[in-house]
Design a protein around this motif. Structure first.
Motif, PDB file in Angstrom:
ATOM      1  N   SER A   1       0.829  -1.212   0.000  1.00 40.53           N
ATOM      2  CA  SER A   1       0.000   0.000   0.000  1.00 40.53           C
ATOM      3  C   SER A   1       0.860   1.257   0.000  1.00 40.53           C
ATOM      4  O   SER A   1       2.058   1.217   0.290  1.00 40.53           O
ATOM      5  N   ALA A   2       0.208   2.329  -0.341  1.00 37.05           N
ATOM      6  CA  ALA A   2       0.823   3.657  -0.271  1.00 37.05           C
ATOM      7  C   ALA A   2      -0.210   4.597   0.344  1.00 37.05           C
ATOM      8  O   ALA A   2      -1.328   4.727  -0.156  1.00 37.05           O
ATOM      9  N   VAL A   3       0.140   5.221   1.430  1.00 37.85           N
ATOM     10  CA  VAL A   3      -0.762   6.134   2.115  1.00 37.85           C
ATOM     11  C   VAL A   3      -0.101   7.511   2.146  1.00 37.85           C
ATOM     12  O   VAL A   3       1.057   7.640   2.517  1.00 37.85           O
ATOM     13  N   PHE A   4      -0.877   8.497   1.730  1.00 41.50           N
ATOM     14  CA  PHE A   4      -0.367   9.866   1.778  1.00 41.50           C
ATOM     15  C   PHE A   4      -1.520  10.812   2.027  1.00 41.50           C
ATOM     16  O   PHE A   4      -2.686  10.468   1.826  1.00 41.50           O
ATOM     17  N   SER A   5      -1.191  12.009   2.452  1.00 36.88           N
ATOM     18  CA  SER A   5      -2.196  13.048   2.696  1.00 36.88           C
ATOM     19  C   SER A   5      -2.029  14.137   1.647  1.00 36.88           C
ATOM     20  O   SER A   5      -0.915  14.613   1.415  1.00 36.88           O
ATOM     21  N   LEU A   6      -3.121  14.509   1.022  1.00 32.63           N
ATOM     22  CA  LEU A   6      -3.083  15.605   0.067  1.00 32.63           C
ATOM     23  C   LEU A   6      -3.179  16.933   0.805  1.00 32.63           C
ATOM     24  O   LEU A   6      -3.923  17.048   1.778  1.00 32.63           O
ATOM     25  N   PRO A   7      -2.451  17.917   0.334  1.00 33.27           N
ATOM     26  CA  PRO A   7      -2.598  19.254   0.926  1.00 33.27           C
ATOM     27  C   PRO A   7      -3.943  19.840   0.514  1.00 33.27           C
ATOM     28  O   PRO A   7      -4.641  19.293  -0.342  1.00 33.27           O
ATOM     29  N   ALA A   8      -4.304  20.950   1.093  1.00 34.20           N
ATOM     30  CA  ALA A   8      -5.543  21.636   0.718  1.00 34.20           C
ATOM     31  C   ALA A   8      -5.499  21.967  -0.766  1.00 34.20           C
ATOM     32  O   ALA A   8      -4.465  22.374  -1.298  1.00 34.20           O
ATOM     33  N   MET A   9      -6.610  21.746  -1.453  1.00 33.14           N
ATOM     34  CA  MET A   9      -6.691  22.004  -2.886  1.00 33.14           C
ATOM     35  C   MET A   9      -6.833  23.499  -3.160  1.00 33.14           C
ATOM     36  O   MET A   9      -7.515  24.218  -2.427  1.00 33.14           O
ATOM     37  N   ASP A  10      -6.184  23.958  -4.222  1.00 34.67           N
ATOM     38  CA  ASP A  10      -6.279  25.350  -4.658  1.00 34.67           C
ATOM     39  C   ASP A  10      -7.522  25.475  -5.532  1.00 34.67           C
ATOM     40  O   ASP A  10      -7.567  24.970  -6.641  1.00 34.67           O
ATOM     41  N   ASP A  11      -8.558  26.146  -5.033  1.00 35.93           N
ATOM     42  CA  ASP A  11      -9.793  26.275  -5.795  1.00 35.93           C
ATOM     43  C   ASP A  11      -9.962  27.651  -6.428  1.00 35.93           C
ATOM     44  O   ASP A  11     -11.065  28.085  -6.718  1.00 35.93           O
ATOM     45  N   SER A  12      -8.849  28.343  -6.683  1.00 31.61           N
ATOM     46  CA  SER A  12      -8.931  29.686  -7.258  1.00 31.61           C
ATOM     47  C   SER A  12      -9.452  29.686  -8.695  1.00 31.61           C
ATOM     48  O   SER A  12      -9.901  30.702  -9.176  1.00 31.61           O
ATOM     49  N   ASN A  13      -9.405  28.542  -9.387  1.00 35.35           N
ATOM     50  CA  ASN A  13      -9.921  28.452 -10.750  1.00 35.35           C
ATOM     51  C   ASN A  13     -11.392  28.050 -10.790  1.00 35.35           C
ATOM     52  O   ASN A  13     -11.963  27.898 -11.850  1.00 35.35           O
ATOM     53  N   GLY A  14     -11.993  27.818  -9.629  1.00 27.70           N
ATOM     54  CA  GLY A  14     -13.389  27.424  -9.563  1.00 27.70           C
ATOM     55  C   GLY A  14     -13.554  26.270  -8.598  1.00 27.70           C
ATOM     56  O   GLY A  14     -12.578  25.751  -8.043  1.00 27.70           O
ATOM     57  N   PRO A  15     -14.792  25.841  -8.390  1.00 26.82           N
ATOM     58  CA  PRO A  15     -15.037  24.761  -7.430  1.00 26.82           C
ATOM     59  C   PRO A  15     -14.438  23.437  -7.897  1.00 26.82           C
ATOM     60  O   PRO A  15     -14.424  23.137  -9.077  1.00 26.82           O
ATOM     61  N   ILE A  16     -13.943  22.643  -6.942  1.00 22.23           N
ATOM     62  CA  ILE A  16     -13.366  21.329  -7.238  1.00 22.23           C
ATOM     63  C   ILE A  16     -14.419  20.278  -6.926  1.00 22.23           C
ATOM     64  O   ILE A  16     -14.934  20.213  -5.811  1.00 22.23           O
ATOM     65  N   SER A  17     -14.761  19.470  -7.919  1.00 17.58           N
ATOM     66  CA  SER A  17     -15.809  18.463  -7.763  1.00 17.58           C
ATOM     67  C   SER A  17     -15.276  17.190  -7.121  1.00 17.58           C
ATOM     68  O   SER A  17     -15.912  16.592  -6.263  1.00 17.58           O
ATOM     69  N   TYR A  18     -14.113  16.733  -7.577  1.00 16.89           N
ATOM     70  CA  TYR A  18     -13.515  15.516  -7.028  1.00 16.89           C
ATOM     71  C   TYR A  18     -12.042  15.466  -7.398  1.00 16.89           C
ATOM     72  O   TYR A  18     -11.579  16.211  -8.241  1.00 16.89           O
ATOM     73  N   VAL A  19     -11.304  14.569  -6.770  1.00 22.18           N
ATOM     74  CA  VAL A  19      -9.881  14.396  -7.008  1.00 22.18           C
ATOM     75  C   VAL A  19      -9.646  12.961  -7.421  1.00 22.18           C
ATOM     76  O   VAL A  19     -10.171  12.038  -6.782  1.00 22.18           O
ATOM     77  N   GLU A  20      -8.912  12.747  -8.505  1.00 20.07           N
ATOM     78  CA  GLU A  20      -8.576  11.388  -8.951  1.00 20.07           C
ATOM     79  C   GLU A  20      -7.156  11.066  -8.568  1.00 20.07           C
ATOM     80  O   GLU A  20      -6.292  11.868  -8.594  1.00 20.07           O
TER      81      GLU A  20
END
Length: 114
Positions: free
Chosen positions: A95-114
């Motif tokens: 397995s690989a476990v990691f934490s994503l930083p806060a998403m930059d939503d300056s270009n508009g709303p973020i629906s989901y992350v792949e």
């Protein structure tokens, strides 16, 4: 835009002013009097703008009260590519476990992350 009904002489040029609805910095582009459109540059995605156009002739320069005004919103752009920090990556043999930083939503709303 269209030509003014009362041109009061030959239109020399049009001045197009634009600024973010929540900002104070005003930008301006000038186009020849025979042109009825303008390209506005350096706009931010997913942002409201106030836009005004004024016709200029020999009799007068810019007159604030004679401006045609509108408001527009730029389109949503692709999200900014997230950076996955390698120092928070926890690898095991299965397995690989990691934490994503806060998403930059300056270009508009973020629906989901792949």
């Amino acid at each position: 835009w269209g030509q003014p009904e009362m041109r009061n002489g030959q239109i020399q040029n049009y001045k197009v002013y634009y600024r973010r609805s929540i900002g104070r910095e005003k930008k301006m582009v000038s186009v020849p009097g025979s042109t009825l459109s303008a390209d506005l540059s350096d706009l931010l995605p997913h942002t409201d703008y106030n836009i005004s156009v004024v016709a200029i002739n020999n009799a007068r320069d810019d007159n604030e009260s004679d401006r045609a005004m509108t408001m527009g919103t730029t389109k949503i752009a692709a999200p900014v590519k997230p950076v996955v920090p390698t120092d928070t990556l926890n690898l095991t043999s299965t397995s690989a476990v990691f934490s994503l930083p806060a998403m930059d939503d300056s270009n508009g709303p973020i629906s989901y992350v792949e």
